[in-house]
Design an enzyme around this catalytic site. Sequence first.
Site, PDB file in Angstrom:
ATOM      1  N   SER A 166       0.717  -1.286  -0.191  1.00  0.00           N
ATOM      2  CA  SER A 166       0.192  -0.048  -0.352  1.00  0.00           C
ATOM      3  C   SER A 166       0.772   1.466   0.189  1.00  0.00           C
ATOM      4  O   SER A 166       2.258   1.065   0.880  1.00  0.00           O
ATOM      5  CB  SER A 166      -0.839  -0.122   1.678  1.00  0.00           C
ATOM      6  OG  SER A 166      -1.741   1.392   1.797  1.00  0.00           O
TER       7      SER A 166
ATOM      8  N   TYR B 111      -1.994  -1.204  10.132  1.00  0.00           N
ATOM      9  CA  TYR B 111      -2.193  -1.601   9.223  1.00  0.00           C
ATOM     10  C   TYR B 111      -1.197  -1.615   8.262  1.00  0.00           C
ATOM     11  O   TYR B 111      -0.540  -1.495   7.549  1.00  0.00           O
ATOM     12  CB  TYR B 111      -3.538  -0.875   8.638  1.00  0.00           C
ATOM     13  CG  TYR B 111      -4.272  -0.942   6.791  1.00  0.00           C
ATOM     14  CD1 TYR B 111      -4.837  -2.136   6.975  1.00  0.00           C
ATOM     15  CD2 TYR B 111      -3.821   0.337   5.683  1.00  0.00           C
ATOM     16  CE1 TYR B 111      -4.432  -2.174   4.609  1.00  0.00           C
ATOM     17  CE2 TYR B 111      -3.963  -0.215   4.650  1.00  0.00           C
ATOM     18  CZ  TYR B 111      -4.018  -1.149   3.751  1.00  0.00           C
ATOM     19  OH  TYR B 111      -4.356  -1.460   2.470  1.00  0.00           O
TER      20      TYR B 111
END
Length: 241
Positions: free
Chosen positions: A138, A151
């Site tokens: 990401s 995350y």
Amino acid sequence: MRPGWRRPRPAASSVRRRRGRCGGGRPSSSRRPRRWPGPAGRQQLAAEHPGLGTITVDTTDPASITAVRDELTIRYPALDTVITMAGIMEPEDLRDPASLDVAERTVEVNLLGPIRLISAFLPGLLAQPAATVMTVSSGLAYVPLPATPTYNATKAAIHSYTESLRVQLFKSNVQVIELVPPATRTTLMNQQNSDVAMPLEDFLDEVMGLLEADPEAEQILVERVKWQRIVETSSGGTTGQ
């Protein structure tokens, strides 16, 4: 490109062949937001795309991964591509002791899930003439979002794990690619209708174009995520938002 190294079947060809089985250049003919593919969703996908097989795997359960690996080996003995996309994203208030539950779930799914999948499928991939492992990190691995600390951390860990995996498989038949998405219109953090998130179909189209243009790529960065990668590289660290 690696000196003196040329794969007989690069990643773009492998991924393109699978996309081609899903109805031409797109995995779907519509631009409606994707829903999480539960049993009904998987049945719908199979009905829309003849020849597409579906199977359920719980990446938090090693026994489930082993069973799915064994079944897929029988169904598709020439399986040569694994893309690890497990991911949950939940906000955390680190001042709240309950945030530990979120952190543990996130690590279990986002980090251990892909590692378990790769561990299970890698021996079979190494037995193929040429194969590909694609991980999904990401942009938040490089410029973290303070509201989702675990995350961010798991995606940074996926980046690091991918780098090590690539080095260890350097002289093998397995190509290792890291896909780095920006914010996209998915159900993560209810972004499926977000104006600031990238439409999923546009993201898929750009990714396929990048794979076609550079079959030996080690990292796939669409334009909308490059600023995060550049900020991390130029500053030598990460900054909050």
